[in-house]
Motif scaffolding. Structure first.
Motif, PDB file in Angstrom:
ATOM      1  N   ALA A 203       0.827  -1.208   0.000  1.00 33.27           N
ATOM      2  CA  ALA A 203       0.000   0.000   0.000  1.00 33.27           C
ATOM      3  C   ALA A 203       0.862   1.258   0.000  1.00 33.27           C
ATOM      4  N   ILE A 204       1.931   1.268   0.790  1.00 33.92           N
ATOM      5  CA  ILE A 204       2.827   2.433   0.834  1.00 33.92           C
ATOM      6  C   ILE A 204       3.502   2.638  -0.511  1.00 33.92           C
ATOM      7  N   VAL A 205       3.973   1.567  -1.120  1.00 27.84           N
ATOM      8  CA  VAL A 205       4.626   1.678  -2.426  1.00 27.84           C
ATOM      9  C   VAL A 205       3.647   2.197  -3.470  1.00 27.84           C
ATOM     10  N   LEU A 206       2.418   1.680  -3.474  1.00 24.84           N
ATOM     11  CA  LEU A 206       1.434   2.122  -4.452  1.00 24.84           C
ATOM     12  C   LEU A 206       1.057   3.579  -4.262  1.00 24.84           C
ATOM     13  N   VAL A 207       0.897   4.018  -3.027  1.00 18.59           N
ATOM     14  CA  VAL A 207       0.539   5.414  -2.773  1.00 18.59           C
ATOM     15  C   VAL A 207       1.684   6.339  -3.154  1.00 18.59           C
ATOM     16  N   ASN A 208       2.901   5.970  -2.834  1.00 22.71           N
ATOM     17  CA  ASN A 208       4.042   6.828  -3.124  1.00 22.71           C
ATOM     18  C   ASN A 208       4.514   6.723  -4.566  1.00 22.71           C
ATOM     19  N   ASP A 209       4.085   5.704  -5.291  1.00 20.45           N
ATOM     20  CA  ASP A 209       4.596   5.477  -6.636  1.00 20.45           C
ATOM     21  C   ASP A 209       3.673   5.989  -7.733  1.00 20.45           C
ATOM     22  N   ILE A 210       2.629   6.729  -7.381  1.00 19.82           N
ATOM     23  CA  ILE A 210       1.750   7.298  -8.404  1.00 19.82           C
ATOM     24  C   ILE A 210       2.459   8.500  -9.001  1.00 19.82           C
ATOM     25  N   LYS A 211       3.150   8.282 -10.094  1.00 22.25           N
ATOM     26  CA  LYS A 211       3.943   9.344 -10.701  1.00 22.25           C
ATOM     27  C   LYS A 211       3.472   9.674 -12.103  1.00 22.25           C
ATOM     28  N   ALA A 212       2.638   8.834 -12.661  1.00 26.74           N
ATOM     29  CA  ALA A 212       2.166   9.059 -14.020  1.00 26.74           C
ATOM     30  C   ALA A 212       0.694   8.687 -14.094  1.00 26.74           C
ATOM     31  N   HIS A 213       0.011   9.354 -14.996  1.00 25.45           N
ATOM     32  CA  HIS A 213      -1.396   9.050 -15.204  1.00 25.45           C
ATOM     33  C   HIS A 213      -1.737   9.375 -16.643  1.00 25.45           C
ATOM     34  N   PHE A 214      -2.490   8.493 -17.309  1.00 26.35           N
ATOM     35  CA  PHE A 214      -2.833   8.678 -18.704  1.00 26.35           C
ATOM     36  C   PHE A 214      -4.297   8.363 -18.946  1.00 26.35           C
ATOM     37  N   CYS A 215      -4.941   9.165 -19.785  1.00 22.90           N
ATOM     38  CA  CYS A 215      -6.335   8.921 -20.156  1.00 22.90           C
ATOM     39  C   CYS A 215      -6.430   7.992 -21.358  1.00 22.90           C
TER      40      CYS A 215
ATOM     41  N   TRP B 122      -4.960  18.461 -26.404  1.00 20.05           N
ATOM     42  CA  TRP B 122      -5.282  18.476 -24.985  1.00 20.05           C
ATOM     43  C   TRP B 122      -4.327  17.540 -24.270  1.00 20.05           C
ATOM     44  N   VAL B 123      -4.356  17.551 -22.959  1.00 18.65           N
ATOM     45  CA  VAL B 123      -3.476  16.717 -22.143  1.00 18.65           C
ATOM     46  C   VAL B 123      -4.058  15.310 -22.084  1.00 18.65           C
ATOM     47  N   GLY B 124      -3.301  14.351 -22.579  1.00 18.13           N
ATOM     48  CA  GLY B 124      -3.738  12.963 -22.529  1.00 18.13           C
ATOM     49  C   GLY B 124      -3.173  12.227 -21.335  1.00 18.13           C
ATOM     50  N   GLY B 125      -2.160  12.814 -20.706  1.00 20.92           N
ATOM     51  CA  GLY B 125      -1.542  12.201 -19.540  1.00 20.92           C
ATOM     52  C   GLY B 125      -0.327  12.989 -19.122  1.00 20.92           C
ATOM     53  N   PHE B 126       0.318  12.528 -18.061  1.00 15.45           N
ATOM     54  CA  PHE B 126       1.523  13.195 -17.589  1.00 15.45           C
ATOM     55  C   PHE B 126       2.426  12.198 -16.903  1.00 15.45           C
ATOM     56  N   ASP B 127       3.674  12.607 -16.713  1.00 12.84           N
ATOM     57  CA  ASP B 127       4.659  11.803 -16.002  1.00 12.84           C
ATOM     58  C   ASP B 127       5.432  12.741 -15.095  1.00 12.84           C
ATOM     59  N   LYS B 128       5.417  12.447 -13.820  1.00 10.59           N
ATOM     60  CA  LYS B 128       6.124  13.258 -12.840  1.00 10.59           C
ATOM     61  C   LYS B 128       7.057  12.364 -12.039  1.00 10.59           C
ATOM     62  N   GLY B 129       7.687  11.454 -12.709  1.00 10.98           N
ATOM     63  CA  GLY B 129       8.526  10.477 -12.038  1.00 10.98           C
ATOM     64  C   GLY B 129       9.838  11.007 -11.520  1.00 10.98           C
ATOM     65  N   LEU B 130      10.204  12.226 -11.867  1.00  8.40           N
ATOM     66  CA  LEU B 130      11.503  12.748 -11.448  1.00  8.40           C
ATOM     67  C   LEU B 130      11.429  13.562 -10.163  1.00  8.40           C
TER      68      LEU B 130
ATOM     69  N   GLN C  50       1.748  14.271 -21.987  1.00  8.86           N
ATOM     70  CA  GLN C  50       1.442  13.582 -23.235  1.00  8.86           C
ATOM     71  C   GLN C  50       0.329  14.394 -23.894  1.00  8.86           C
ATOM     72  N   CYS C  51       0.542  14.826 -25.113  1.00 10.09           N
ATOM     73  CA  CYS C  51      -0.457  15.635 -25.814  1.00 10.09           C
ATOM     74  C   CYS C  51      -1.223  14.763 -26.805  1.00 10.09           C
ATOM     75  N   CYS C  52      -2.526  15.021 -26.881  1.00 11.29           N
ATOM     76  CA  CYS C  52      -3.384  14.321 -27.824  1.00 11.29           C
ATOM     77  C   CYS C  52      -3.949  15.351 -28.799  1.00 11.29           C
ATOM     78  N   GLU C  53      -3.890  15.024 -30.069  1.00  5.02           N
ATOM     79  CA  GLU C  53      -4.374  15.938 -31.102  1.00  5.02           C
ATOM     80  C   GLU C  53      -5.630  15.360 -31.742  1.00  5.02           C
ATOM     81  N   PHE C  54      -6.599  16.244 -31.950  1.00  2.56           N
ATOM     82  CA  PHE C  54      -7.850  15.874 -32.597  1.00  2.56           C
ATOM     83  C   PHE C  54      -8.110  16.918 -33.672  1.00  2.56           C
ATOM     84  N   GLU C  55      -8.249  16.501 -34.906  1.00  2.72           N
ATOM     85  CA  GLU C  55      -8.291  17.434 -36.020  1.00  2.72           C
ATOM     86  C   GLU C  55      -9.436  18.438 -35.952  1.00  2.72           C
TER      87      GLU C  55
END
Length: 170
Positions: A8-20, A69-77, A86-91
């Motif tokens: 549980a501690i690892v999972l809570v502290n390891d949320i560094k990225a999220h993507f739609c 628009w923003v499709g996701g991010f990474d804050k692992g550093l 992560q950018c998503c393009e829609f024409e």
């Protein structure tokens, strides 16, 4: 029990990225008290036949085009490093959307949630809000905050691709 607590501690502290992903949109952003951001993703029913072209991974510092628009991010550093998005393009995004909020600041313990606009009967979604950009900024007391830009997408103005049917009847 100790193993469960460690996991549980690892999972809570390891949320560094999220993507739609390329078939959902970011309609909200929650910032946990520890400064960790989480995107809220959805797939409005008026967008069900459309897909965006998303970057393979989060590698940009911003999604500043009016067709992305923003499709996701990474804050692992860590907190001191930039937020990579992560950018998503829609024409059709630029032609069928408008900017409604710019540089809305969200701090730890706060959240933003966009709206879904329905027709006069309250049955069909005709427009929804999308987080089009996000940036990590330093805030007071050595904490961090995030600034977001939001656009309203009018899906009722989209023309759905017509399916051609060919008759074999003589």
């Amino acid at each position: 029990m100790l193993l469960f607590v460690l996991v549980a501690i690892v999972l809570v502290n390891d949320i560094k990225a999220h993507f739609c992903g390329n078939n959902k949109i970011p309609y909200g952003l929650e910032i946990y008290r520890n400064g960790q951001p989480v995107l809220l993703c959805s797939r409005p029913n008026c967008f069900d036949k459309f897909y965006a072209d998303c970057d393979e991974r989060a590698m940009r510092k911003s999604c500043d085009s009016n067709s992305t628009w923003v499709g996701g991010f990474d804050k692992g550093l860590g907190k001191h490093q930039p937020l990579y998005v992560q950018c998503c393009e829609f024409e059709f995004f630029a032609a069928h959307s408008e900017s409604i909020y710019q540089e809305v600041t969200i701090r730890p313990g706060e959240y933003f949630e966009g709206e879904e606009i329905t027709d006069k009967f309250g049955e069909d979604i005709i427009a929804f809000d999308i987080i089009s950009n996000i940036q990590m900024i330093p805030d007071t007391n050595s904490t961090i905050a995030y600034k977001i830009d939001v656009r309203r997408f009018h899906c009722d103005k989209l023309t759905h691709p017509r399916i051609k049917t060919y008759s074999t009847w003589p």
